[in-house]
Design an enzyme around this catalytic site. Structure first.
Site, mmCIF file in Angstrom:
data_model
loop_
_atom_site.group_PDB
_atom_site.id
_atom_site.type_symbol
_atom_site.label_atom_id
_atom_site.label_comp_id
_atom_site.label_asym_id
_atom_site.label_seq_id
_atom_site.Cartn_x
_atom_site.Cartn_y
_atom_site.Cartn_z
ATOM 1 N N ARG A 140 15.791 35.885 110.440
ATOM 2 C CA ARG A 140 15.110 35.191 109.337
ATOM 3 C C ARG A 140 14.967 33.692 109.560
ATOM 4 O O ARG A 140 14.460 33.007 108.684
ATOM 5 C CB ARG A 140 15.794 35.495 108.012
ATOM 6 C CG ARG A 140 15.779 36.971 107.716
ATOM 7 C CD ARG A 140 15.955 37.391 106.283
ATOM 8 N NE ARG A 140 15.628 38.809 106.249
ATOM 9 C CZ ARG A 140 16.500 39.765 106.537
ATOM 10 N NH1 ARG A 140 17.748 39.474 106.794
ATOM 11 N NH2 ARG A 140 16.123 41.026 106.561
ATOM 12 N N ASP A 313 23.038 50.441 96.075
ATOM 13 C CA ASP A 313 22.557 49.546 97.130
ATOM 14 C C ASP A 313 21.745 48.388 96.539
ATOM 15 O O ASP A 313 20.777 47.941 97.132
ATOM 16 C CB ASP A 313 21.707 50.340 98.151
ATOM 17 C CG ASP A 313 21.526 49.594 99.462
ATOM 18 O OD1 ASP A 313 22.285 48.653 99.727
ATOM 19 O OD2 ASP A 313 20.603 49.956 100.216
#
Ligand SMILES: [Cu+2]
Length: 686
Positions: A140, A313
């Protein structure tokens, strides 16, 4: 004069001056100054500056002239990170006319920011056999300071390169990838320290924020996101067990830092095992939380948990954003984060208390999952729907926080819905956050997993049922009310890769997974420009200036999780640009399920043709009694598992492994890869 003196005295008595003094001795006063300032000519850190606001003060390109924008240059990065296993999510950094960009293969390139010409390149030579990959090969972005570029690698090392030459200066192992660890987030540099997160939430790791000495790479401190015995938060895990030591709680994204308060902030991801809460009774701090630490020492200051005892999640995966606002006439220091739940969490960054209001409300219970009695509900609007529709073949469906056990339950948002890794910019002009969202329903089930070091440890699954739609939203959320100011429905999921950037020119720039680069009016949302880049445009853009000319850059290299077309390009736009659009690449799927023509073969390859997350052919027709051979020709472990839980599975296949399954019953069999439930296959048995 007297007032001036008073002001000096006042400043002398505030902590900001102490920090000011400290920064006189700082290792890189110029970068520190840029990091503390509004974003101007240079873009020196992933989020633009210490706030992660991604708000550029440049105005040359604005709502009146953005229609003229064309490509100033486009450079292809020599095939780095080009392929189906990679995503290209990095924001390029720019300093003094040089652009630095990192690809999904952790390779770094320095380019002339005005022309796109190569200045130097660094090949990571990273081990291609790394198998502890959750969600594609991705990096990223970078940080810079002290004449160095910093980044985390997929093999859990933090690396520093010389900015002038691209030569490696130091490399520090945070952990071993063989134990499930990796790094995908862009680090943050400030005042001589490099802050890095870690991934591995699907492999039973122990999350942490690590602060390294920028000059040497020495680890100065680490703060574990999972408490040891007796530490703050340990009371939220079952006493006398070590479940907290493998509870995930990783850090997916770049921290933010308030130099006046002396605090570093970050968002923490899901609990492990992801879908099985049965053995970890309690709220499970600091999973799915925003945390503030003392920036110099790593000492705990405050936390806010977005989801208690997470079994869905529901990572907090998007970077936190710092902003200053006025609420009820009072100036307030805010922090916000867009969750996978679909809500934006808006807090006071001095103490972690909600700024607008977040209510604890009772939620449905499943005793076997040890579900939390209540969950935090932010007042305001969600950017995605929070209830699943019922569909044929599924008896159970529900809204956010609906629990589940071994029978599948449809829930929306899914664990890869809402806002995932994409950043959320903030404009002080509009007061809006710009929130990308994924609309996707998952069927959640729990099956339990035994913990083995370096193996997947998720305890269940979630897959979008065959035929369900997958789309997105792009929403302006008013920071003063947490309500929708305007919203676009998007044809594709956009919360998991892209993101956007906003400018004082009144523009929001963002990419679409179908390759389009867009400019929107930040106030109204009106689309002002649409330009086809030819590759999946899934990285957050950046804005910079060289020799008086303003540019907008976006890495276009696709995103395997979004299903967008891959590439290896950086596109840069300006008002003087001459390059026109390219031919559109194939768009991402908008319906869950296998795609492609129906073959009649009995051999299926997984990860063929450089498309790591795929079956080839994805659909085949066979006679009853045929034995089908599945071979993993990809780089990481995959399986083929019936979507009817427990009916059949190949089990995990390492690279090169083969397994056969015999199909005797006529009918249509759908299967997925259990670690990567966005891979679909179909076998039609006649
Ligand atoms: Cu797979």
């Amino acid at each position: 004069m007297r007032r001036y003196l008073q002001r000096i005295l006042l400043l002398l008595s505030t902590p900001s001056l102490l920090l000011g003094l400290a920064s006189i001795a700082a290792a890189d006063p110029e970068i520190d100054r840029l990091l503390r300032s509004p974003i101007g000519k240079d873009w020196v850190t992933n989020g633009g500056n210490l706030t992660n606001q991604r708000y550029s003060t440049l105005t040359q390109i604005n709502t009146t002239n953005v229609k003229q924008l064309k490509g100033a240059w486009m450079t292809r990065l020599k095939g780095s990170g080009l392929g189906g296993k990679y995503s290209f999510e990095a924001s390029p950094l720019v300093k003094d006319g040089i652009m630095y960009v990192i690809t999904g293969n952790d390779d770094v390139f320095a380019l002339d920011a005005k022309t796109g010409a190569f200045l130097w390149e660094y090949g990571s030579g990273i081990d291609q056999t790394i198998s502890t990959v959750c969600c594609g090969w991705v990096n990223r972005g970078l940080a810079m300071g002290d004449g160095l570029l910093f980044f985390g690698q997929f093999d859990a090392n933090v690396v520093a390169l010389d900015m002038k030459t691209g030569k490696m200066v130091w490399k520090t192992a945070i952990e071993k990838w063989q134990d499930g660890y990796g790094i995908t987030s862009a680090p943050l540099y400030y005042d001589g320290l490099v802050y890095s997160g870690i991934t591995g939430g699907e492999f039973g790791v122990r999350g942490r924020l690590t602060a390294l000495d920028a000059k040497t790479g020495e680890i100065k401190w680490r703060w574990y996101t999972l408490p040891g015995p007796g530490e703050i938060g340990s009371e939220t895990w079952p006493a006398g067990t070590d479940h907290a030591m493998r509870g995930g709680a990783t850090i997916w994204n770049t921290p933010a830092l308030d130099p006046e308060l002396g605090l570093v902030y970050f968002a923490v991801g899901n609990c492990g095992p992801d879908y099985d809460g049965s053995m970890r009774e309690g709220d499970n701090l600091f999973c799915t939380s925003i945390v503030a630490l003392k920036a110099k020492t790593g000492e705990y200051v405050w936390h806010f948990q977005q989801v208690h005892h997470d079994i869905w999640d529901y990572d907090a995966a998007s970077p936190v954003v710092l902003f200053d606002t006025v609420i009820d006439g009072q100036p307030r220091k805010g922090i916000a984060e867009a969750g996978r739940t679909g809500w934006v969490y808006i807090l006071d960054r001095t103490n972690g208390k909600p700024l607008i209001g977040i209510e604890e409300r009772p939620v449905p219970q499943e005793p076997r999952q040890k579900t939390a009695k209540t969950q935090p509900y932010p007042l305001g609007d969600s950017v995605v729907p929070q209830c699943a529709d019922g569909i044929a073949g599924y008896e159970n469906y529900g809204c956010i926080f609906e629990p589940f056990w071994e029978t599948p339950v449809l829930i929306q948002p899914s664990g890869i819905g809402g806002t995932n890794w994409s950043p959320m910019p903030y404009s002080p002009d509009t007061g809006y956050f710009y929130v990308p969202g994924t609309v996707r329903t998952s069927a959640f089930t729990r099956y339990g997993d035994k913990y083995v070091v370096g193996k997947r440890y998720v305890g269940g699954s979630q897959a979008a049922p065959i035929g369900t739609t997958m789309s997105g939203t792009f929403t302006a959320i008013d920071s003063r009310t947490n309500k929708i100011a305007w919203q676009h429905k998007t044809p594709y999921r956009i919360g998991g890769g892209g993101g956007s950037t906003v400018t004082a020119g009144g523009l929001v720039f963002r990419g679409e997974p179908d390759g389009n680069f867009l400019a929107l009016d930040a106030k109204t949302g009106q689309e002002l420009l649409r330009f086809q880049t030819g590759f999946g445009a899934d990285a957050p853009p950046v804005v910079y200036e060289v020799d008086g000319e303003q540019f907008v850059a976006i890495a276009t290299g696709g995103n395997q999780l979004q299903g967008s077309a891959y590439g290896d390009a950086v596109w840069v736009f300006s008002l003087n640009g001459k390059l026109g659009p390219l031919w559109p690449p194939p768009p991402p799927a908008t319906i869950a399920g296998p795609i492609g023509p129906i073959a009649s073969v009995d051999a299926i390859k997984i990860g063929d043709g450089n498309v790591e997350y795929s079956y080839w052919p994805a659909r085949t027709r066979i006679k009853a009694g045929t034995t089908v051979t599945f071979t993993n020709v990809g780089d990481i472990p995959h399986d083929a598992s019936s979507m009817k839980q427990g009916e059949w599975t190949t089990g995990a296949l390492a690279k090169g492994e083969t397994k056969t399954v015999t199909f005797s019953k006529p009918g249509i069999h759908y299967y997925i890869c259990s670690p990567h439930p966005w891979m679909y296959g179909q076998i039609i048995v006649e």
